[in-house]
Each structure stands twice: as C-alpha cells, then as structure tokens.
Design a protein around this motif. Structure first.
Motif, PDB file in Angstrom:
ATOM      1  N   GLN A  67       0.852  -1.184   0.000  1.00  0.00           N
ATOM      2  CA  GLN A  67       0.000   0.000   0.000  1.00  0.00           C
ATOM      3  C   GLN A  67       0.888   1.234   0.000  1.00  0.00           C
ATOM      4  N   ASP A  92      -0.228  10.869   6.319  1.00  0.00           N
ATOM      5  CA  ASP A  92      -0.839  10.682   7.637  1.00  0.00           C
ATOM      6  C   ASP A  92       0.031   9.847   8.563  1.00  0.00           C
ATOM      7  N   TYR A  93       0.872   8.954   8.019  1.00  0.00           N
ATOM      8  CA  TYR A  93       1.789   8.185   8.865  1.00  0.00           C
ATOM      9  C   TYR A  93       2.778   9.129   9.553  1.00  0.00           C
ATOM     10  N   LYS A 137       1.595   7.109   3.143  1.00  0.00           N
ATOM     11  CA  LYS A 137       0.687   8.243   3.298  1.00  0.00           C
ATOM     12  C   LYS A 137       1.299   9.269   4.232  1.00  0.00           C
TER      13      LYS A 137
END
Length: 121
Positions: free
Chosen positions: A97, A102-103, A100
């Motif tokens: 995947q 957001d990580y 991101k």
C-alpha cells in the motif's frame, strides 16, 4: 540504567523484544487480509492465534524486563511507538500500500507522547 548479564541495558532489551513481538503481532493482525482473504474468518483467526503465540512469548518477557526501570505508562508508549515503526514498513513493503503523509502526522503525535511520558518530573 541497569544491564543484564550480557551487558545490554534494560531499556534496549525491552525495545528489541517489543520490536520483535510487534513484527509477529502485525502479521497476526493484518497478514491474513492478504494471504487468507479467500478463506473463512475462523481459519484466519486460527492462523492469527498461532502467530500471536510467538508475539506473547516475546512481549511478556519484554514487559517484565522493562518494568525493572520503566513504569507502565512508559512501557505502553514505547510499545505504541514501536508498533508504528513496525507497521509502516509492513504496510508499504508487505501489503504493497502507498506511503501516506498521515503516517508522518501519526508518528509526530506518538513522538510527542514519548516526550511527555519519558521527560523528567
């Protein structure tokens, strides 16, 4: 900071054991989504329990060793920080995947938690 008979500091022993246990737990929790997606849920649960056994064989000693020098809050925040360090490569390299942003934000929040729980009183 005390050390074991092997001269490894307690906090480092704890971090290494927690890292290894988190690798097992991450696979137990999420690898079935890739590998056993076509099987009934109970097959995935049994496979996950089998993997999780190894997680517990590492996590329990990690917490027992770590509790020599760390309080429960410190142990928990250390485990959560390690979980994110293990989870992000797992998601990217094993589950394929995308990385991101957001990580990064989640990591910064956990880094803040590490600061607050380990700062001197």
């Amino acid at each position: 900071m005390s050390a074991s008979a092997f001269g490894i500091p307690v906090v480092l022993q704890t971090a290494l054991l927690l890292t290894a246990s988190n690798v097992f737990m991450t696979f137990a929790w999420y690898a079935h989504l890739k590998n056993l997606n076509d099987r009934p849920w109970w097959i995935a649960a049994l496979a996950s329990w089998g993997i999780a056994l190894f997680e517990y064989l590492l996590q329990v000693p990690a917490n027992r060793i770590g509790h020599r020098e760390l309080d429960l809050g410190q142990l928990k925040i250390m485990q959560e920080a390690i979980t994110l360090v293990v989870f992000v490569p797992f998601v990217i390299y094993y589950m394929r995947q995308p990385l991101k942003l957001d990580y990064l934000w989640a990591g910064l929040c956990i880094l803040g938690a590490v600061y607050f729980i380990f700062r001197s009183p």
